[in-house]
Design an enzyme around this catalytic site. Structure first.
Site, short mmCIF file in Angstrom:
data_model
loop_
_atom_site.label_atom_id
_atom_site.label_comp_id
_atom_site.label_asym_id
_atom_site.label_seq_id
_atom_site.Cartn_x
_atom_site.Cartn_y
_atom_site.Cartn_z
CG ASP A 66 -1.81 1.20 1.30
OD1 ASP A 66 -1.63 2.14 0.49
OD2 ASP A 66 -2.69 1.22 2.18
CB SER A 126 -4.04 12.92 -14.08
OG SER A 126 -5.21 13.07 -14.83
CE1 TYR A 162 -6.70 10.19 -10.40
CE2 TYR A 162 -7.16 11.89 -12.01
CZ TYR A 162 -6.59 10.68 -11.69
OH TYR A 162 -5.90 9.97 -12.65
CE LYS A 202 -3.08 10.93 -10.82
NZ LYS A 202 -2.01 9.94 -10.61
P1 NAP Z 1 -5.83 1.02 -12.84
O1 NAP Z 1 -5.99 0.12 -14.04
O2 NAP Z 1 -6.96 1.16 -11.89
O3 NAP Z 1 -4.50 0.56 -12.06
C1 NAP Z 1 -4.13 1.17 -10.86
C2 NAP Z 1 -3.38 0.16 -10.03
O4 NAP Z 1 -2.99 0.80 -8.80
C3 NAP Z 1 -4.25 -1.05 -9.64
O5 NAP Z 1 -3.54 -2.24 -9.86
C4 NAP Z 1 -4.50 -0.81 -8.17
O6 NAP Z 1 -4.65 -2.00 -7.41
C5 NAP Z 1 -3.25 -0.11 -7.74
N1 NAP Z 1 -3.41 0.59 -6.47
C6 NAP Z 1 -4.49 1.28 -6.02
N2 NAP Z 1 -4.26 1.75 -4.79
C7 NAP Z 1 -3.02 1.35 -4.43
C8 NAP Z 1 -2.23 1.52 -3.28
N3 NAP Z 1 -2.67 2.19 -2.20
N4 NAP Z 1 -0.98 0.96 -3.25
C9 NAP Z 1 -0.54 0.25 -4.31
N5 NAP Z 1 -1.25 0.05 -5.43
C10 NAP Z 1 -2.48 0.60 -5.49
O7 NAP Z 1 -5.46 2.50 -13.30
P2 NAP Z 1 -4.65 3.07 -14.54
O8 NAP Z 1 -5.62 3.69 -15.45
O9 NAP Z 1 -3.66 2.09 -15.04
O10 NAP Z 1 -3.89 4.27 -13.80
C11 NAP Z 1 -2.53 4.25 -13.46
C12 NAP Z 1 -2.10 5.65 -13.06
O11 NAP Z 1 -2.31 6.53 -14.17
C13 NAP Z 1 -2.90 6.24 -11.90
O12 NAP Z 1 -2.06 7.03 -11.09
C14 NAP Z 1 -3.90 7.11 -12.60
O13 NAP Z 1 -4.38 8.14 -11.76
C15 NAP Z 1 -3.09 7.64 -13.75
N6 NAP Z 1 -3.88 8.12 -14.87
C16 NAP Z 1 -4.69 7.30 -15.57
C17 NAP Z 1 -5.42 7.81 -16.64
C18 NAP Z 1 -6.33 6.96 -17.48
O14 NAP Z 1 -7.01 7.51 -18.36
N7 NAP Z 1 -6.39 5.67 -17.28
C19 NAP Z 1 -5.31 9.16 -16.97
C20 NAP Z 1 -4.47 9.98 -16.23
C21 NAP Z 1 -3.74 9.44 -15.19
P3 NAP Z 1 -6.13 -2.60 -7.11
O15 NAP Z 1 -6.73 -2.90 -8.45
O16 NAP Z 1 -5.85 -3.79 -6.28
O17 NAP Z 1 -6.86 -1.52 -6.39
#
Ligand code: NAP
Length: 245
Positions: free
Chosen positions: A61, A140, A153, A157
């Site tokens: 975590d 983000s 968020y 960010k």
């Molecule tokens: P995702 O598919 O939901 O993956 C996020 C991962 O982080 C999941 O495996 C989750 O585990 C893990 N996580 C959550 N809380 C945690 C904690 N306290 N400690 C360790 N791991 C934790 O999201 P994603 O879209 O790949 O996003 C990755 C990053 O990119 C994030 O920071 C997100 O804000 C950023 N981002 C994404 C987008 C987009 O469009 N997708 C856009 C801008 C920025 P669990 O599944 O077990 O909770």
């Protein structure tokens, strides 16, 4: 010779989505990776899928400093060094301010902002001693423009950008670089949960007319992690298809 040959990288939130794409891209370029995720079984499965010689999964975590310390120790004991950290773990708890609970605000700040601070400061302790290292923080576009329904968020960010620049200034003379990436709309579990109307509205804002793929964020993370960006620190790269340029 790969861009990350003989390098060890920690990727938080690496069991799926953008983090997993980053882990795969790094391994393709010769790195060994530690996949740190809240879901230890998923981290383990992702590491096994990538290959036991190149990847290890650890439950973590990021909001807890002791967990992050353990992940860094795992990188060093498993692979002998710590060269790159990608602070990528993330959650959303979207709601307007009228309905957002204090807990939802605190959770998002803890995972993104404190998690990123933990990953940056604890990696830096080791990297400054070895006089090298690259830290990549995943911010983000929400942190650049602010999104309604995301006061938690967007604040976290935007905070990651400030943290990145302050840390970059503290660490530059130790040979450690710190940069940030602001992805736009990327196709992952986080965004696929979105209602169709919200998805369509976002698509209309993207000059390139499509969502991004996790691999397209991963290639920018690879750039920041490698010597290709050797004279860059404290910068923010937008990976957005031109949205809100
Ligand atoms: P995702 O598919 O939901 O993956 C996020 C991962 O982080 C999941 O495996 C989750 O585990 C893990 N996580 C959550 N809380 C945690 C904690 N306290 N400690 C360790 N791991 C934790 O999201 P994603 O879209 O790949 O996003 C990755 C990053 O990119 C994030 O920071 C997100 O804000 C950023 N981002 C994404 C987008 C987009 O469009 N997708 C856009 C801008 C920025 P669990 O599944 O077990 O909770």
């Amino acid at each position: 010779m790969g861009l990350l040959e003989m390098k060890t990288a920690v990727i938080t939130g690496g069991a799926q989505g953008i983090g997993l794409a980053i882990a795969k891209a790094f391994v393709t370029e010769g790195a060994r990776v530690v996949i740190a995720d809240l879901d230890g079984a998923a981290a383990d499965a992702a590491a096994k899928d990538i290959g036991p010689d190149a990847a290890v999964g650890v439950a973590c975590d990021v909001a807890k400093a002791d967990d992050v310390r353990r992940v860094i120790e795992t990188a060093v004991t498993s692979f002998g060094s710590l060269d790159v950290v990608v602070n990528n773990a993330g959650i959303t708890r979207d709601a307007t301010m009228r309905t957002m609970t204090e807990e939802q605000f605190d959770q998002v700040i803890a995972v993104h902002l404190k998690g990123c601070w933990n990953g940056t400061r604890l990696a830096a302790l080791r990297m400054r001693e070895q006089k090298s290292g690259a830290i990549v923080n995943i911010s983000s576009l929400s942190g650049k423009v602010g999104m309604a329904g995301q006061t938690n968020y967007s604040a976290a960010k935007a905070g990651i950008v400030g943290l990145t620049k302050a840390a970059a200034k503290e660490l530059a003379h130790h040979g450690v670089r710190v940069n940030a990436i602001q992805p736009g709309l990327i196709r992952t579990a986080m965004t696929e949960a979105m209602p169709q109307t919200a998805w369509d509205q976002k698509m209309a804002e993207i000059p390139m007319g499509r969502a991004g793929e996790p691999s397209e964020v991963a290639s920018v993370a690879l750039f920041y992690a490698s010597e290709l960006s050797s004279y860059m620190t404290g910068t923010v790269a937008e990976v957005t298809g031109g949205r809100f340029m």
